[in-house]
Enzyme design. Structure first.
Site, PDB file in Angstrom:
ATOM      1  N   GLY A  94       3.670  35.587 -36.465  1.00  0.00           N
ATOM      2  CA  GLY A  94       2.937  34.464 -35.745  1.00  0.00           C
ATOM      3  C   GLY A  94       3.470  34.924 -34.245  1.00  0.00           C
ATOM      4  O   GLY A  94       3.985  35.834 -34.131  1.00  0.00           O
ATOM      5  N   LYS A 117       1.959  35.554 -22.473  1.00  0.00           N
ATOM      6  CA  LYS A 117       2.473  36.399 -23.382  1.00  0.00           C
ATOM      7  C   LYS A 117       3.974  36.695 -22.874  1.00  0.00           C
ATOM      8  O   LYS A 117       3.969  37.300 -21.684  1.00  0.00           O
ATOM      9  CB  LYS A 117       1.820  37.550 -23.540  1.00  0.00           C
ATOM     10  CG  LYS A 117       2.198  38.529 -24.759  1.00  0.00           C
ATOM     11  CD  LYS A 117       1.340  39.880 -25.005  1.00  0.00           C
ATOM     12  CE  LYS A 117       1.990  40.748 -25.745  1.00  0.00           C
ATOM     13  NZ  LYS A 117       1.159  41.859 -25.957  1.00  0.00           N
ATOM     14  N   GLY A 130      11.592  36.164 -27.628  1.00  0.00           N
ATOM     15  CA  GLY A 130      10.380  35.684 -27.113  1.00  0.00           C
ATOM     16  C   GLY A 130       9.877  36.233 -25.674  1.00  0.00           C
ATOM     17  O   GLY A 130       9.061  35.551 -25.106  1.00  0.00           O
ATOM     18  N   ARG A 180      -2.994  36.244 -20.776  1.00  0.00           N
ATOM     19  CA  ARG A 180      -4.112  36.974 -21.249  1.00  0.00           C
ATOM     20  C   ARG A 180      -5.387  36.369 -21.943  1.00  0.00           C
ATOM     21  O   ARG A 180      -5.017  35.012 -22.097  1.00  0.00           O
ATOM     22  CB  ARG A 180      -3.286  37.579 -22.673  1.00  0.00           C
ATOM     23  CG  ARG A 180      -4.201  38.342 -23.575  1.00  0.00           C
ATOM     24  CD  ARG A 180      -3.627  39.235 -24.465  1.00  0.00           C
ATOM     25  NE  ARG A 180      -3.094  38.494 -25.642  1.00  0.00           N
ATOM     26  CZ  ARG A 180      -2.427  39.237 -26.565  1.00  0.00           C
ATOM     27  NH1 ARG A 180      -2.124  40.284 -26.385  1.00  0.00           N
ATOM     28  NH2 ARG A 180      -1.900  38.610 -27.557  1.00  0.00           N
ATOM     29  N   ARG A 187      -6.888  36.831 -36.211  1.00  0.00           N
ATOM     30  CA  ARG A 187      -6.756  38.222 -36.530  1.00  0.00           C
ATOM     31  C   ARG A 187      -6.703  38.503 -38.004  1.00  0.00           C
ATOM     32  O   ARG A 187      -6.916  37.138 -38.731  1.00  0.00           O
ATOM     33  CB  ARG A 187      -5.146  38.571 -36.156  1.00  0.00           C
ATOM     34  CG  ARG A 187      -4.543  38.324 -34.795  1.00  0.00           C
ATOM     35  CD  ARG A 187      -3.223  38.024 -34.679  1.00  0.00           C
ATOM     36  NE  ARG A 187      -2.835  37.379 -33.475  1.00  0.00           N
ATOM     37  CZ  ARG A 187      -2.450  38.170 -32.400  1.00  0.00           C
ATOM     38  NH1 ARG A 187      -1.994  39.484 -32.386  1.00  0.00           N
ATOM     39  NH2 ARG A 187      -2.089  37.757 -31.316  1.00  0.00           N
ATOM     40  N   ASP A 256      -2.165  42.598 -38.249  1.00  0.00           N
ATOM     41  CA  ASP A 256      -2.181  41.353 -37.060  1.00  0.00           C
ATOM     42  C   ASP A 256      -2.487  41.777 -35.758  1.00  0.00           C
ATOM     43  O   ASP A 256      -2.336  40.936 -34.987  1.00  0.00           O
ATOM     44  CB  ASP A 256      -0.452  40.805 -37.079  1.00  0.00           C
ATOM     45  CG  ASP A 256       0.469  42.051 -36.988  1.00  0.00           C
ATOM     46  OD1 ASP A 256       0.284  43.068 -37.524  1.00  0.00           O
ATOM     47  OD2 ASP A 256       1.119  42.091 -36.112  1.00  0.00           O
TER      48      ASP A 256
HETATM   49  P1  AMP Z   1       3.483  43.393 -31.995  1.00  0.00           P
HETATM   50  O1  AMP Z   1       4.001  44.614 -32.744  1.00  0.00           O
HETATM   51  O2  AMP Z   1       4.017  43.523 -30.698  1.00  0.00           O
HETATM   52  O3  AMP Z   1       2.224  42.926 -32.355  1.00  0.00           O
HETATM   53  O4  AMP Z   1       4.376  42.418 -32.616  1.00  0.00           O
HETATM   54  C1  AMP Z   1       4.680  41.835 -34.050  1.00  0.00           C
HETATM   55  C2  AMP Z   1       5.418  40.387 -34.243  1.00  0.00           C
HETATM   56  O5  AMP Z   1       6.527  40.458 -33.735  1.00  0.00           O
HETATM   57  C3  AMP Z   1       4.528  39.248 -33.714  1.00  0.00           C
HETATM   58  O6  AMP Z   1       4.613  38.297 -34.505  1.00  0.00           O
HETATM   59  C4  AMP Z   1       5.164  39.056 -32.271  1.00  0.00           C
HETATM   60  O7  AMP Z   1       5.307  37.766 -31.980  1.00  0.00           O
HETATM   61  C5  AMP Z   1       6.785  39.590 -32.518  1.00  0.00           C
HETATM   62  N1  AMP Z   1       7.450  39.697 -31.472  1.00  0.00           N
HETATM   63  C6  AMP Z   1       7.558  40.940 -30.846  1.00  0.00           C
HETATM   64  N2  AMP Z   1       8.226  40.987 -29.826  1.00  0.00           N
HETATM   65  C7  AMP Z   1       8.996  39.715 -29.731  1.00  0.00           C
HETATM   66  C8  AMP Z   1      10.125  39.024 -29.049  1.00  0.00           C
HETATM   67  N3  AMP Z   1      10.439  39.677 -28.025  1.00  0.00           N
HETATM   68  N4  AMP Z   1      10.412  37.768 -29.422  1.00  0.00           N
HETATM   69  C9  AMP Z   1       9.896  37.445 -30.469  1.00  0.00           C
HETATM   70  N5  AMP Z   1       8.921  37.866 -31.325  1.00  0.00           N
HETATM   71  C10 AMP Z   1       8.497  39.068 -30.801  1.00  0.00           C
HETATM   72 MG    MG Z   2       0.804  41.925 -32.155  1.00  0.00          MG
END
Ligand code: AMP
Ligand code: MG
Length: 496
Positions: A94, A117, A130, A180, A187, A256
């Site tokens: 998510g 973002k 986050g 963004r 997705r 995703d």
């Molecule tokens: P991504 O590989 O960047 O597409 O992210 C995969 C998942 O990890 C998604 O659910 C993102 O929201 C979560 N995510 C990535 N970086 C962070 C972060 N710094 N804090 C919290 N969730 C993250």
């Molecule tokens: Mg992602």
């Protein structure tokens, strides 16, 4: 307490996702940014969205795009999804570091998501903070805008702010937030989230919403959900074909990270290839090369098979029939992709008509390019120069080679079947083969200046060059050539 000046209506939000899909998100709010600063604002995109750019003063832009002030009409929410990451299913993902502010209808009548973002934790953050840091935010800004200028479907970058906060990564780094813009953030993983819970009603709900928003032509047909699947196949196959045609490697084609709209999304460890090698991988975490350049089309099919699985109960009440129909559609993905790819590659070598010999001609060129370690981008510009009578640059790339001479001869013979003179073909080629792509060393140089020296000039200059990727400009040679050969291959890291 600080008294806020009233801000006029900045966005005419119309939030269909918040309104129609209550179980698909959690309302959430942005973490406070201590000292937000607007460092980048996309004037042209703002106008395209029907916004009034002059209202986004540095103060207003900093407040809004940091999430410190929620603009009138916004309903910030974190979307839920699941996804296959490097082949393994994660049932609970998510928006862990993103918030959808809402949707606007742009000047062309298209519905666009506005998302922050890097705006802090949400219920889906798991162990993450986050947050996002300046380097990855600027990287996404730059590459998304470059892809747009190349004519490749992509999410866009409306603004970037620094938050005034340090974010802990391998070392403390400046925190930042990207705003963004996307056709939507739905997705394959959004479908998987509910399918994994056997919640067919919810899968139907998101399918109906996606059809209404992206593929209205699939509404009144015999089998809307099968038609939806085929429409997503068309969009995604066209997209990956375009990636391949410019040497773009996404790096994390997890389910995703693949939109049903067919826009490129989630620029993390992506990069453009310099020297052509089909097995190129840039991402430090892609240790087995799952998302290598040449694997992208197979992963397209694999990902679409995961989407197809979620649609089984919708396509036919008889499971066997549904599986049969969807299996046929999945088996057709490769053909759809190859049609798009061949068309894109034909144009790259100046061919507008079709001939059975084209596939071999193109594949033979790619083999020669791989054998000669040529630059993926420049070869096509050099081929057009060759048509204009200058063979020096293309021969420099391939060296003295009888097989390349032979290829040149075959290509010229093939061009004779096209209408128009060599000059016309050369001109057409230069309109679709970029001279300026985000060269890895130039991207690194721009990000390093911004992150380490608070200097945005190299970024701005690079962004400007990349906004005109086809127009060769004197004095810009440094942006068109690959960087120095390094001892170790170029590596990229996930943008968290
Ligand atoms: P991504 O590989 O960047 O597409 O992210 C995969 C998942 O990890 C998604 O659910 C993102 O929201 C979560 N995510 C990535 N970086 C962070 C972060 N710094 N804090 C919290 N969730 C993250
Ligand atoms: Mg992602």
């Amino acid at each position: 307490m600080q008294i806020q000046e009233p801000i006029g209506t900045l966005f005419s939000f119309d939030n269909s996702f918040a309104r129609c899909l209550q179980s698909f998100y959690v309302s959430s709010k942005a973490a406070a940014s201590p000292a937000p600063k607007l460092i980048q604002f996309n004037h042209n995109l703002a106008e395209e969205l029907g916004l009034e750019p002059s209202m986004f003063t540095p103060k207003v832009g900093s407040d809004i795009f940091s999430g410190n002030i929620i603009p009138e009409g916004a309903e910030p929410l974190a979307q839920v999804y699941a996804g296959h990451q490097f082949g393994g299913f994660n049932p609970q993902l998510g928006d862990g570091r993103a918030l959808l502010l809402g949707e606007v209808i742009d000047t062309l009548g298209l519905r666009r998501d506005i998302q922050l973002k890097g705006s802090g934790q949400t219920p889906f953050s798991r162990s993450g903070d986050g947050k996002a840091t300046l380097g990855p935010v600027l990287r996404e800004y730059l590459i998304a805008e470059s892809m747009h200028a190349l004519g490749i479907p992509t999410t866009r970058a409306l603004a970037a702010v620094t938050t005034g906060e340090e974010v802990n990564r391998e070392r403390p780094l400046p925190g930042a937030i990207l705003t963004r813009v996307a056709a939507s953030h739905i997705r394959i993983g959004t479908f998987q989230f509910f399918a994994a819970r056997d919640d067919t009603d919810k899968v139907r709900q998101i399918a109906d919403y996606s059809i209404a928003r992206h593929y209205p032509a699939a509404t009144n047909v015999d089998n809307p959900y099968l038609c939806f699947f085929k429409s997503v196949t068309e969009s995604q196959a066209a997209l990956i074909a375009r990636w391949m045609s410019v040497g773009f490697i996404h790096g994390v084609m997890n389910t995703d990270n693949m939109t049903v709209s067919g826009e490129t999304i989630d620029y993390g460890p992506c990069a453009f290839m310099d020297t052509y090698s089909a097995q190129t991988v840039f991402s430090s975490i892609d240790t087995h090369g799952r998302y290598a350049y040449a694997n992208q089309p197979s992963i397209l099919s694999w990902n679409l098979a995961r989407l197809a699985e979620t649609l089984i109960p919708l396509v036919n009440s008889d499971k066997g029939i549904a599986i049969g129909l969807l299996t046929d559609a999945v088996q057709d993905v490769r053909r759809v992709y190859e049609t798009h790819w061949l068309n894109a590659m034909r144009l790259k070598i100046g061919l507008r008509t079709k001939n059975p010999s084209d596939l071999d001609l193109i594949n033979d060129l790619l083999s020669l390019m791989e054998d000669s370690h040529t630059d993926f981008t420049l070869v096509f510009r050099h081929l057009s120069k060759f048509l204009l009578g200058d063979n020096s640059t293309v021969l420099q790339q391939f060296g003295l080679s009888a097989s390349f001479d032979d290829w040149l001869q075959r290509w010229q013979n093939r061009l004779k079947l096209e209408e128009g003179r060599p000059e016309t073909h050369a001109l057409a080629m230069d309109r679709i083969n970029p001279i300026y792509t985000p060269r890895n060393h130039k991207v690194e140089e721009a990000l390093s200046a911004a992150v380490n020296h608070n200097d945005m000039k190299p970024f701005s200059r690079l962004l400007e060059v990349l906004s005109h990727p086809f127009d060769e400009v004197e004095g810009q040679e440094e942006y068109s050539i690959p960087g120095p050969q390094l001892n170790a291959p170029y590596q990229t890291f996930c943008g968290t």
